[in-house]
Design a protein around this motif. Structure first.
Motif, mmCIF file in Angstrom:
data_model
loop_
_atom_site.group_PDB
_atom_site.id
_atom_site.type_symbol
_atom_site.label_atom_id
_atom_site.label_comp_id
_atom_site.label_asym_id
_atom_site.label_seq_id
_atom_site.Cartn_x
_atom_site.Cartn_y
_atom_site.Cartn_z
ATOM 1 N N LEU A 196 -16.597 12.114 7.677
ATOM 2 C CA LEU A 196 -15.265 11.512 7.611
ATOM 3 C C LEU A 196 -15.347 9.993 7.485
ATOM 4 C CD1 LEU A 196 -13.438 13.606 10.367
ATOM 5 C CD2 LEU A 196 -13.004 13.698 7.906
ATOM 6 N N VAL A 197 -16.197 9.373 8.291
ATOM 7 C CA VAL A 197 -16.336 7.916 8.245
ATOM 8 C C VAL A 197 -16.788 7.474 6.860
ATOM 9 C CG1 VAL A 197 -17.703 5.964 9.111
ATOM 10 C CG2 VAL A 197 -16.694 7.603 10.720
ATOM 11 N N ASP A 198 -17.770 8.161 6.311
ATOM 12 C CA ASP A 198 -18.279 7.783 4.986
ATOM 13 C C ASP A 198 -17.190 7.881 3.921
ATOM 14 O OD1 ASP A 198 -20.763 7.333 6.060
ATOM 15 O OD2 ASP A 198 -21.619 9.254 5.440
ATOM 16 N N GLU A 199 -16.421 8.958 3.939
ATOM 17 C CA GLU A 199 -15.401 9.155 2.902
ATOM 18 C C GLU A 199 -14.201 8.236 3.102
ATOM 19 O OE1 GLU A 199 -14.384 12.983 1.467
ATOM 20 O OE2 GLU A 199 -16.217 13.925 2.211
ATOM 21 N N LEU A 200 -13.776 8.041 4.347
ATOM 22 C CA LEU A 200 -12.619 7.178 4.599
ATOM 23 C C LEU A 200 -12.945 5.720 4.323
ATOM 24 C CD1 LEU A 200 -11.323 8.866 7.874
ATOM 25 C CD2 LEU A 200 -10.238 8.953 5.619
ATOM 26 N N ARG A 201 -14.181 5.333 4.528
ATOM 27 C CA ARG A 201 -14.586 3.962 4.222
ATOM 28 C C ARG A 201 -14.453 3.691 2.728
ATOM 29 N NH1 ARG A 201 -19.433 3.449 7.068
ATOM 30 N NH2 ARG A 201 -18.424 2.313 8.766
ATOM 31 N N GLN A 202 -14.692 4.703 1.919
ATOM 32 C CA GLN A 202 -14.521 4.542 0.470
ATOM 33 C C GLN A 202 -13.050 4.407 0.087
ATOM 34 O OE1 GLN A 202 -16.732 7.461 -1.876
ATOM 35 N NE2 GLN A 202 -18.202 7.707 -0.195
ATOM 36 N N LEU A 203 -12.164 5.104 0.824
ATOM 37 C CA LEU A 203 -10.734 5.023 0.526
ATOM 38 C C LEU A 203 -10.153 3.665 0.878
ATOM 39 C CD1 LEU A 203 -9.158 8.428 1.700
ATOM 40 C CD2 LEU A 203 -9.595 7.642 -0.634
ATOM 41 N N MET A 220 0.836 -1.194 0.000
ATOM 42 C CA MET A 220 0.000 0.000 0.000
ATOM 43 C C MET A 220 0.877 1.252 0.000
ATOM 44 S SD MET A 220 -3.021 1.039 2.670
ATOM 45 C CE MET A 220 -3.804 -0.562 2.460
ATOM 46 N N ASP A 221 0.532 2.228 -0.813
ATOM 47 C CA ASP A 221 1.277 3.476 -0.914
ATOM 48 C C ASP A 221 0.720 4.464 0.123
ATOM 49 O OD1 ASP A 221 2.424 5.905 -1.561
ATOM 50 O OD2 ASP A 221 2.271 5.605 -3.728
ATOM 51 N N PHE A 222 1.354 4.505 1.281
ATOM 52 C CA PHE A 222 0.839 5.342 2.361
ATOM 53 C C PHE A 222 1.001 6.830 2.065
ATOM 54 C CE2 PHE A 222 1.890 1.408 4.891
ATOM 55 C CZ PHE A 222 0.563 1.035 5.065
ATOM 56 N N ASN A 223 2.025 7.193 1.307
ATOM 57 C CA ASN A 223 2.189 8.599 0.948
ATOM 58 C C ASN A 223 1.020 9.073 0.078
ATOM 59 O OD1 ASN A 223 3.842 11.126 0.733
ATOM 60 N ND2 ASN A 223 3.742 10.595 -1.434
ATOM 61 N N GLN A 224 0.662 8.287 -0.919
ATOM 62 C CA GLN A 224 -0.474 8.636 -1.774
ATOM 63 C C GLN A 224 -1.762 8.654 -0.965
ATOM 64 O OE1 GLN A 224 -0.540 9.733 -4.864
ATOM 65 N NE2 GLN A 224 -2.783 9.914 -4.781
ATOM 66 N N LEU A 225 -1.898 7.703 -0.063
ATOM 67 C CA LEU A 225 -3.092 7.667 0.782
ATOM 68 C C LEU A 225 -3.181 8.910 1.660
ATOM 69 C CD1 LEU A 225 -5.570 6.048 1.666
ATOM 70 C CD2 LEU A 225 -4.116 4.909 3.368
ATOM 71 N N SER A 226 -2.043 9.377 2.169
ATOM 72 C CA SER A 226 -2.057 10.577 3.016
ATOM 73 C C SER A 226 -2.519 11.804 2.232
ATOM 74 C CB SER A 226 -0.675 10.822 3.625
ATOM 75 O OG SER A 226 0.255 11.306 2.669
ATOM 76 N N LEU A 227 -2.187 11.864 0.962
ATOM 77 C CA LEU A 227 -2.664 12.961 0.118
ATOM 78 C C LEU A 227 -4.183 12.913 -0.029
ATOM 79 C CD1 LEU A 227 0.079 12.854 -2.657
ATOM 80 C CD2 LEU A 227 -0.356 14.780 -1.130
ATOM 81 N N GLN A 228 -4.716 11.721 -0.192
ATOM 82 C CA GLN A 228 -6.164 11.571 -0.306
ATOM 83 C C GLN A 228 -6.850 11.905 1.019
ATOM 84 O OE1 GLN A 228 -5.593 7.419 -1.814
ATOM 85 N NE2 GLN A 228 -7.072 8.023 -3.383
#
Length: 264
Positions: free
Chosen positions: A53-60, A1-9
């Motif tokens: 936040l929960v709704d959007e992070l669940r999609q990520l 998993m690309d944590f840097n890219q995830l942090s941007l999202q």
């Protein structure tokens, strides 16, 4: 998993939640404030922001669970990955119209912090970090301060608002820092305090009676910015320990020595 890219999202998710909070601040109704306990307040803004936040992070990251402050329905812990969320860190400031509050989001894998984002709403500053990827504020690299003498430092703390059995020791620690530093500040948001240590604005932050969702993101920010974060009496992981001391690393031993002298 690309944590840097995830942090941007995640940073974009935090910004969207911050936009909602900013809009609500303009017309906030004190009559809609609730009390969760002694001096512990919550508003519909906290609750709606957390649901967003929960709704959007669940999609990520659909497989991840949640550790949340407001207990959004359906936000339960998972075995491997968990988001640790404070939808509005600094609620009391927000309620009273003081512009010092933020959104805090962290991701842990087991007990390892891998993503941390703190969005300071009123200054429009988004702090983010990923494991091994460094720390940034609005996409500019940040680093802890270079101060190596307590007499040249600015200290941040948070005042206890319940469980006052440790108050005497805490006041003795404050007395020592008052006499041996350039000053002490109490912002009223642990996530902001830690982000400011990471950015070199504070040299140290310490607090007890603190929750994981207040500090998780900021802990990773400080570490990725070159600082050090521990418990008061031990060097263990402080995420769930209810106490935290974070420094630029250079003054950590001196800071811990003062805390340990009066805390026990």
């Amino acid at each position: 998993m690309d944590f840097n890219q995830l942090s941007l999202q995640v940073a974009e998710v935090a910004r969207r939640a911050g936009q909602f909070i900013r809009q609500e601040a303009a017309t906030f109704d004190l009559g809609r404030v609730q009390s969760k306990g002694l001096h512990d307040l919550v508003s519909y803004v906290d609750q709606q922001s957390e649901k967003q936040l929960v709704d959007e992070l669940r999609q990520l990251l659909p497989e991840a669970g949640f550790i949340t402050e407001e207990g959004t329905e359906g936000a339960e812990r998972a075995e491997e990955f968990n988001w640790i969320i404070d939808p509005l860190d600094g609620t009391t400031n927000f309620i009273h119209g003081l512009p010092a509050y933020c959104v805090s989001i962290a991701l842990i894998r087991g007990m390892e912090l891998v993503v941390g984002v703190v969005y300071e709403i009123n200054r429009d500053e988004c702090f983010r970090a990923s494991l091994g990827g460094g720390a940034f504020c609005n996409e500019q690299p940040i680093h802890v301060s270079a101060a190596n003498d307590l007499h040249n430092t600015l200290i941040a703390t948070g005042f206890p608002y319940y469980k006052f059995d440790k108050l005497d020791g805490y006041l003795q620690i404050l007395s020592q820092f008052m006499q041996n530093t350039q000053g002490i500040r109490r912002v009223g948001s642990a996530a902001m305090d830690l982000a400011y240590v990471a950015a070199g604005r504070f040299d140290c932050y310490f607090e007890f009676n603190i929750n994981s969702y207040d500090v998780a993101a900021g802990i990773l920010l400080v570490r990725e910015a070159g600082g050090r974060v521990t418990q008061f009496m031990e060097d263990g992981e402080p995420i769930f320990s209810r106490e935290v001391v974070a420094t630029n690393g250079h003054i950590h031993d001196a800071t811990q020595a003062i805390i340990r002298k009066y805390w026990a």
